[in-house]
Design a protein around this motif. Structure first.
Motif, PDB file in Angstrom:
ATOM      1  N   GLN A 130       0.941  -1.161  -0.115  1.00 17.97           N
ATOM      2  CA  GLN A 130      -0.085  -0.090   0.142  1.00 17.97           C
ATOM      3  C   GLN A 130       1.572   0.911  -0.086  1.00 17.97           C
ATOM      4  O   GLN A 130       1.827   1.046   0.435  1.00 17.97           O
ATOM      5  CB  GLN A 130      -1.089  -0.063   1.248  1.00 17.97           C
ATOM      6  CG  GLN A 130      -0.498  -0.001   2.458  1.00 17.97           C
ATOM      7  CD  GLN A 130      -1.272   0.123   3.554  1.00 17.97           C
ATOM      8  OE1 GLN A 130      -2.215  -0.372   3.913  1.00 17.97           O
ATOM      9  NE2 GLN A 130      -0.626   0.982   4.643  1.00 17.97           N
ATOM     10  N   VAL A 131      -0.012   2.495  -0.952  1.00 15.96           N
ATOM     11  CA  VAL A 131       0.505   3.713  -0.328  1.00 15.96           C
ATOM     12  C   VAL A 131       0.493   4.954   0.254  1.00 15.96           C
ATOM     13  O   VAL A 131      -1.240   4.983  -0.172  1.00 15.96           O
ATOM     14  CB  VAL A 131       0.985   3.837  -1.978  1.00 15.96           C
ATOM     15  CG1 VAL A 131       1.806   5.346  -1.952  1.00 15.96           C
ATOM     16  CG2 VAL A 131       2.493   2.865  -2.382  1.00 15.96           C
ATOM     17  N   ALA A 132       0.454   5.320   0.890  1.00 14.92           N
ATOM     18  CA  ALA A 132      -0.080   6.164   2.031  1.00 14.92           C
ATOM     19  C   ALA A 132       0.424   8.042   1.228  1.00 14.92           C
ATOM     20  O   ALA A 132       1.556   8.180   0.693  1.00 14.92           O
ATOM     21  CB  ALA A 132      -0.380   6.456   3.706  1.00 14.92           C
ATOM     22  N   LEU A 133      -1.084   8.586   0.753  1.00 15.99           N
ATOM     23  CA  LEU A 133      -0.418   9.914   0.014  1.00 15.99           C
ATOM     24  C   LEU A 133      -0.381  11.172   1.194  1.00 15.99           C
ATOM     25  O   LEU A 133      -0.997  10.307   2.275  1.00 15.99           O
ATOM     26  CB  LEU A 133      -1.325   9.773  -0.831  1.00 15.99           C
ATOM     27  CG  LEU A 133      -1.565   9.246  -2.080  1.00 15.99           C
ATOM     28  CD1 LEU A 133      -2.301   9.986  -3.148  1.00 15.99           C
ATOM     29  CD2 LEU A 133      -0.194   8.942  -2.976  1.00 15.99           C
ATOM     30  N   GLU A 134      -0.006  11.898   0.621  1.00 18.39           N
ATOM     31  CA  GLU A 134       0.094  12.782   1.574  1.00 18.39           C
ATOM     32  C   GLU A 134      -1.377  13.720   2.240  1.00 18.39           C
ATOM     33  O   GLU A 134      -1.991  13.411   1.083  1.00 18.39           O
ATOM     34  CB  GLU A 134       0.654  14.028   1.425  1.00 18.39           C
ATOM     35  CG  GLU A 134       0.029  15.234   0.188  1.00 18.39           C
ATOM     36  CD  GLU A 134       0.463  16.220  -0.804  1.00 18.39           C
ATOM     37  OE1 GLU A 134       0.168  17.289  -1.340  1.00 18.39           O
ATOM     38  OE2 GLU A 134       2.114  16.558  -0.863  1.00 18.39           O
ATOM     39  N   ARG A 165      -5.641  11.481   4.794  1.00 17.36           N
ATOM     40  CA  ARG A 165      -4.773  11.074   3.471  1.00 17.36           C
ATOM     41  C   ARG A 165      -5.834   9.695   2.542  1.00 17.36           C
ATOM     42  O   ARG A 165      -6.419   9.130   3.654  1.00 17.36           O
ATOM     43  CB  ARG A 165      -3.367  11.091   4.447  1.00 17.36           C
ATOM     44  CG  ARG A 165      -3.152   9.681   4.673  1.00 17.36           C
ATOM     45  CD  ARG A 165      -1.930   9.589   5.502  1.00 17.36           C
ATOM     46  NE  ARG A 165      -1.665  10.611   6.347  1.00 17.36           N
ATOM     47  CZ  ARG A 165      -0.892  11.576   6.247  1.00 17.36           C
ATOM     48  NH1 ARG A 165       0.226  10.938   5.152  1.00 17.36           N
ATOM     49  NH2 ARG A 165      -0.294  12.696   6.449  1.00 17.36           N
ATOM     50  N   LEU A 166      -5.180   9.908   1.450  1.00 19.51           N
ATOM     51  CA  LEU A 166      -5.811   8.851   0.688  1.00 19.51           C
ATOM     52  C   LEU A 166      -4.616   7.500   0.956  1.00 19.51           C
ATOM     53  O   LEU A 166      -3.723   7.337   1.300  1.00 19.51           O
ATOM     54  CB  LEU A 166      -6.135   8.605  -0.222  1.00 19.51           C
ATOM     55  CG  LEU A 166      -7.608   9.432  -0.774  1.00 19.51           C
ATOM     56  CD1 LEU A 166      -7.661  10.582  -1.109  1.00 19.51           C
ATOM     57  CD2 LEU A 166      -8.184   8.540  -2.006  1.00 19.51           C
ATOM     58  N   VAL A 167      -4.723   6.011   1.441  1.00 20.95           N
ATOM     59  CA  VAL A 167      -4.295   4.878   1.360  1.00 20.95           C
ATOM     60  C   VAL A 167      -4.557   4.128  -0.079  1.00 20.95           C
ATOM     61  O   VAL A 167      -5.995   3.962   0.232  1.00 20.95           O
ATOM     62  CB  VAL A 167      -3.983   4.133   1.900  1.00 20.95           C
ATOM     63  CG1 VAL A 167      -3.336   3.044   2.331  1.00 20.95           C
ATOM     64  CG2 VAL A 167      -3.835   5.129   3.270  1.00 20.95           C
ATOM     65  N   ILE A 168      -3.970   3.551  -0.839  1.00 18.52           N
ATOM     66  CA  ILE A 168      -3.853   2.480  -2.380  1.00 18.52           C
ATOM     67  C   ILE A 168      -3.864   1.852  -2.130  1.00 18.52           C
ATOM     68  O   ILE A 168      -1.767   1.687  -1.789  1.00 18.52           O
ATOM     69  CB  ILE A 168      -3.283   4.193  -3.161  1.00 18.52           C
ATOM     70  CG1 ILE A 168      -3.604   5.199  -3.941  1.00 18.52           C
ATOM     71  CG2 ILE A 168      -3.416   2.942  -4.597  1.00 18.52           C
ATOM     72  CD1 ILE A 168      -3.333   6.296  -4.617  1.00 18.52           C
ATOM     73  N   THR A 169      -3.999   0.814  -2.852  1.00 19.07           N
ATOM     74  CA  THR A 169      -3.645  -0.840  -2.395  1.00 19.07           C
ATOM     75  C   THR A 169      -4.283  -0.966  -4.147  1.00 19.07           C
ATOM     76  O   THR A 169      -5.308  -0.580  -4.529  1.00 19.07           O
ATOM     77  CB  THR A 169      -4.345  -0.770  -1.444  1.00 19.07           C
ATOM     78  OG1 THR A 169      -5.617  -1.332  -1.494  1.00 19.07           O
ATOM     79  CG2 THR A 169      -4.171  -1.185  -0.284  1.00 19.07           C
ATOM     80  N   ALA A 170      -4.058  -1.992  -4.164  1.00 17.50           N
ATOM     81  CA  ALA A 170      -4.166  -3.469  -5.733  1.00 17.50           C
ATOM     82  C   ALA A 170      -5.957  -2.740  -5.449  1.00 17.50           C
ATOM     83  O   ALA A 170      -6.499  -3.427  -3.662  1.00 17.50           O
ATOM     84  CB  ALA A 170      -3.283  -4.375  -6.202  1.00 17.50           C
ATOM     85  N   ALA A 171      -6.687  -3.262  -6.280  1.00 15.05           N
ATOM     86  CA  ALA A 171      -7.801  -4.262  -5.671  1.00 15.05           C
ATOM     87  C   ALA A 171      -8.161  -5.668  -5.759  1.00 15.05           C
ATOM     88  O   ALA A 171      -7.324  -6.454  -5.691  1.00 15.05           O
ATOM     89  CB  ALA A 171      -8.769  -3.489  -7.004  1.00 15.05           C
ATOM     90  N   SER A 172      -8.480  -5.203  -4.643  1.00 14.72           N
ATOM     91  CA  SER A 172      -8.929  -7.004  -3.971  1.00 14.72           C
ATOM     92  C   SER A 172      -9.956  -7.745  -4.855  1.00 14.72           C
ATOM     93  O   SER A 172     -11.126  -6.937  -5.435  1.00 14.72           O
ATOM     94  CB  SER A 172      -8.893  -7.116  -2.984  1.00 14.72           C
ATOM     95  OG  SER A 172     -10.971  -6.507  -2.811  1.00 14.72           O
ATOM     96  N   ALA A 173      -9.708  -8.636  -5.192  1.00 13.22           N
ATOM     97  CA  ALA A 173     -10.860  -9.819  -6.162  1.00 13.22           C
ATOM     98  C   ALA A 173     -11.606 -10.330  -5.458  1.00 13.22           C
ATOM     99  O   ALA A 173     -11.296 -10.810  -4.111  1.00 13.22           O
ATOM    100  CB  ALA A 173      -9.664 -10.723  -6.695  1.00 13.22           C
ATOM    101  N   ALA A 174     -13.011 -10.415  -5.967  1.00 13.58           N
ATOM    102  CA  ALA A 174     -13.560 -10.532  -5.192  1.00 13.58           C
ATOM    103  C   ALA A 174     -14.408 -11.749  -5.570  1.00 13.58           C
ATOM    104  O   ALA A 174     -14.248 -12.401  -6.478  1.00 13.58           O
ATOM    105  CB  ALA A 174     -15.340  -9.495  -5.741  1.00 13.58           C
TER     106      ALA A 174
END
Length: 174
Positions: A130-134, A165-174
């Motif tokens: 994951q990556v947290a943005l400012e 802030r936003l935290v971006i992750t890969a989309a999880s497979a449903a």
């Protein structure tokens, strides 16, 4: 049904998304009048354009005045937007979702945000979980959420107040 169970909604109780085109245009006019007054006080020249899109009034200040660039920073534009929203709300009695831009700073910031999303997605593609943005404003978070989703990734807001802030992750497979 008893009288106590009956409630009537006033125009101020309606969600901002339900405003008519005329109401949004009137909000834009009120905002433009307020901003024009502030520009006069600050002795700044600028042209004001009003637009309505996506259920919001957009008020843009443009001009050749180099002094206008001093108020085109993200923090100042956000403060100006907050003050303008309060001025409109004082007049209408309801929350305003209007957007204020000065000297194209919103477009410049949108390009910056897209670059941040590019960098975050590259880090995730390289193996980061994951990556947290400012921290950013709610409007900026909305833009980033939409951009991330359009690229097939997932984002969520974390934190409170000015640290949200936003935290971006890969989309999880449903």
């Amino acid at each position: 049904m008893s009288e106590a169970a009956v409630t009537t909604a006033t125009p101020q109780d309606r969600p901002a998304e339900d405003l008519t085109l005329e109401e949004l245009e009137a909000d834009g006019d009120r905002a433009a009048d307020y901003i024009e007054g502030l520009l006069d006080i600050a002795d700044l020249d600028g042209d004001i354009d009003i637009d309505v899109a996506n259920g919001r009034a957009y008020v843009s200040v443009t001009g050749d005045d180099a002094e206008l660039d001093r108020i085109a920073t993200p923090d100042v534009v956000q403060a100006l937007q907050d003050l303008t929203r309060l001025a409109v709300q004082t007049h209408t009695g309801r929350f305003s979702r209007l957007i204020v831009d000065v000297g194209g700073s919103r477009d410049a910031r949108t390009i910056q945000l897209q670059g941040m999303v590019d960098a975050a997605i590259a880090q995730i593609a390289a193996g980061k979980d994951q990556v947290a943005l400012e921290p950013m404003s709610s409007y900026e978070r909305k833009l980033v959420h939409d951009e991330v989703a359009s690229r097939g990734y997932h984002s969520e807001s974390q934190g409170e107040g000015r640290d949200r802030r936003l935290v971006i992750t890969a989309a999880s497979a449903a």
